[in-house]
Design an enzyme around this catalytic site. Structure first.
Site, PDB file in Angstrom:
ATOM      1  N   LYS A   1      37.041  31.120 138.008  1.00 62.23           N
ATOM      2  CA  LYS A   1      38.485  30.740 137.713  1.00 62.23           C
ATOM      3  C   LYS A   1      39.406  31.763 138.861  1.00 62.23           C
ATOM      4  O   LYS A   1      38.944  32.852 139.003  1.00 62.23           O
ATOM      5  CB  LYS A   1      38.941  31.126 136.374  1.00 62.23           C
ATOM      6  CG  LYS A   1      40.355  30.763 136.258  1.00 62.23           C
ATOM      7  CD  LYS A   1      40.952  31.194 134.711  1.00 62.23           C
ATOM      8  CE  LYS A   1      42.367  31.214 134.727  1.00 62.23           C
ATOM      9  NZ  LYS A   1      42.851  31.531 133.246  1.00 62.23           N
TER      10      LYS A   1
ATOM     11  N   GLU B   1      53.436  36.505 126.585  1.00 61.56           N
ATOM     12  CA  GLU B   1      52.323  37.158 126.655  1.00 61.56           C
ATOM     13  C   GLU B   1      52.247  38.630 126.609  1.00 61.56           C
ATOM     14  O   GLU B   1      52.984  39.136 127.292  1.00 61.56           O
ATOM     15  CB  GLU B   1      51.675  36.826 127.952  1.00 61.56           C
ATOM     16  CG  GLU B   1      49.882  37.113 128.268  1.00 61.56           C
ATOM     17  CD  GLU B   1      49.306  36.628 129.238  1.00 61.56           C
ATOM     18  OE1 GLU B   1      48.091  37.117 129.364  1.00 61.56           O
ATOM     19  OE2 GLU B   1      49.911  35.728 129.961  1.00 61.56           O
TER      20      GLU B   1
ATOM     21  N   GLU C   1      39.297  27.029 130.359  1.00 55.00           N
ATOM     22  CA  GLU C   1      40.139  28.172 130.880  1.00 55.00           C
ATOM     23  C   GLU C   1      40.307  28.942 129.893  1.00 55.00           C
ATOM     24  O   GLU C   1      40.193  30.293 129.965  1.00 55.00           O
ATOM     25  CB  GLU C   1      41.353  27.261 131.512  1.00 55.00           C
ATOM     26  CG  GLU C   1      42.197  28.502 131.787  1.00 55.00           C
ATOM     27  CD  GLU C   1      43.563  28.161 132.755  1.00 55.00           C
ATOM     28  OE1 GLU C   1      44.571  28.800 133.069  1.00 55.00           O
ATOM     29  OE2 GLU C   1      43.754  26.473 132.618  1.00 55.00           O
TER      30      GLU C   1
ATOM     31  N   GLU D   1      52.781  21.961 136.276  1.00 56.42           N
ATOM     32  CA  GLU D   1      52.547  22.766 135.389  1.00 56.42           C
ATOM     33  C   GLU D   1      53.279  23.974 135.915  1.00 56.42           C
ATOM     34  O   GLU D   1      54.277  24.590 134.991  1.00 56.42           O
ATOM     35  CB  GLU D   1      51.115  23.219 135.237  1.00 56.42           C
ATOM     36  CG  GLU D   1      50.867  24.407 134.216  1.00 56.42           C
ATOM     37  CD  GLU D   1      49.578  24.962 133.669  1.00 56.42           C
ATOM     38  OE1 GLU D   1      49.537  25.983 133.834  1.00 56.42           O
ATOM     39  OE2 GLU D   1      48.617  23.952 133.829  1.00 56.42           O
TER      40      GLU D   1
END
Length: 443
Positions: free
Chosen positions: A202, A252, A296, A430
């Protein structure tokens, strides 16, 4: 009127005098408005802080910046003196952050943002679960008297502050994406090819969006509007003595350390919000059932657990849920552990940054890929920003959904996690969703 500029960034071995008292809760927007730079704004679920001036400034460069900053912070707090123990809410904190990589080029707009910089404010106003507190700090031969006088002056001034009328967004004249859509597609295709070849699992690729504004942005207004639009996020503002402001509303949290309890969260996998409840519920179901998004997310959860496992025991993974923000929804999993020994929050920051949610896997190969493909310096974007206290406890965020602003310009940043089955156009869409928190406050 006195400005909370503080004393001097270079302390040597001087004593730092700190004073604190409880005050009536003011409008933090008004307090931040009258502070001079350097300024800090911080809003979290249980604590909101605004701070101004600098009694001390700590900085560090290079790959060992976390360890060097930790040593400097411990030395600073060893020299803090108070006439009696302060209540928890009144205790001083260092506020600041790090660059995403230790080899940041510091090109504009990051000229005034070094690899690491933290400030001990001259004046700090904190709204906490145990009250509202005013804290001042000073150095020099009469540090105690200076801190006390500063406390008295600012207590009176804050009590008399008017409520400032909020302004309107400045508007945008022009916008520029880096990379363009065509270059973005090429970059994503290159990453997907490397993943399919087995070199990577990733990579998070980012894009910048630069805007020329119709008139000068009032940063405090923008921060206030972010808090109103994204109450479920952490809002932050870091503003150096000179240069642009860095602000954002991030969902986050990188890590929170209190004693031997460490909390973090895996946040990866995204989809938009619906215009109706039925559409929103359908999108949520699509996110929950998405093989790509769950893959993911699993990568991030497993990597964070592995990183924590080197320093903590009894690691618990909570239930996977959907975090709904105003413009986007994410898969989210809370993670908690017990530290194997007393550790400084910066030990955990160094261990966890960058998480696979902003870097990739394997970490070193992902970082090399980011440097190869991205055409701009991330600076403090997606890097750890937060605070440290005298015990080495603290909270750090991942500085996403963020922008650097300077007068009539603003540069926003957003990223997307690329895995083997990523579609370049879907990932591009996105990212445009992730620009909205800042973009909406400018238009």
């Amino acid at each position: 009127m006195e400005s909370p500029r503080g004393d001097d960034a270079a302390l040597g071995d001087e004593t730092i005098a700190v004073r604190g008292c409880s005050i009536e809760t003011p409008a933090l927007r008004s307090v931040l408005e009258v502070f001079d730079a350097p300024r800090t704004g911080w809003t979290a679920p249980t604590t909101s802080v605004v701070a101004g001036g600098a009694t001390a400034t700590l900085s560090a460069t290079g790959p060992d910046r976390f360890g060097r900053l930790k040593a400097a912070a411990e030395d600073l707090f060893d020299r803090v003196q108070t006439p009696e123990p302060l209540p928890e809410g009144a205790k001083p904190r260092l506020f600041g952050g790090f660059s995403f990589t230790a080899d940041s080029s510091r090109e504009p707009p990051w000229r005034d943002y070094p690899d690491a910089r933290f400030t001990l404010p001259a004046v700090q106003v904190s709204i906490t679960s145990n009250g509202t507190w005013l804290t001042t700090a000073a150095t020099g031969p009469d540090a105690g008297q200076t801190a006390t006088e500063r406390l008295d002056r600012w207590r009176d001034r804050i009590a008399a502050l008017p409520v400032f009328e909020p302004g309107t967004p400045p508007g945008i004249e022009t916008k520029r994406h880096t990379p363009t859509l065509g270059d973005w597609r090429t970059g994503v295709e290159s990453v997907v090819e490397r993943i399919r070849d087995g070199a990577l699992r990733k990579v998070v690729l980012a894009q910048s969006l630069s805007a020329d504004l119709t008139r000068e942005l009032r940063v405090v207004d923008a921060l206030t509007r972010l808090g109103e639009s994204y109450p479920g996020c952490y809002q932050f503002l870091f503003e150096p003595a000179t240069g642009p402001s860095f602000l954002g509303a991030t969902p986050e949290r990188l890590v929170k350390v209190r004693g031997r309890t460490v909390d973090t969260v895996a946040l990866a996998g995204s989809i938009g919000r619906g215009e109706t409840k039925d559409e929103d519920d359908w999108l949520e179901a699509q996110l929950r059932d998405s093989e790509k998004n769950n893959h993911e997310h699993d990568l991030v959860v497993n990597a964070v657990r592995g990183q924590l496992g080197t320093m903590a025991t009894d690691i618990e993974t909570g239930d996977r849920t959907v975090r709904k923000l105003s413009n986007v929804q994410h898969l989210q999993t809370p993670i908690r552990g017990t530290l194997d020994e007393d550790r400084h929050v910066l030990d955990l920051v160094e261990q966890l940054h960058p998480t696979p949610a902003v870097g990739g896997l394997p970490p070193d190969a992902a970082m090399r890929t980011i440097r190869d493909i991205e055409a701009f310096d991330r600076g403090w974007y997606a890097a750890p920003v937060g605070w440290i206290d005298e015990h080495g406890d603290g909270t750090f965020l991942v500085a996403i959904r963020s922008a650097v602003t300077d007068g009539t310009t603003a540069t926003m940043f957003a990223g997307a996690g690329i895995v083997a089955d990523s579609d370049p156009d879907e990932e591009y869409d996105e990212i445009q969703l992730k620009f909205r928190p800042i973009l909406d406050e400018l238009t």
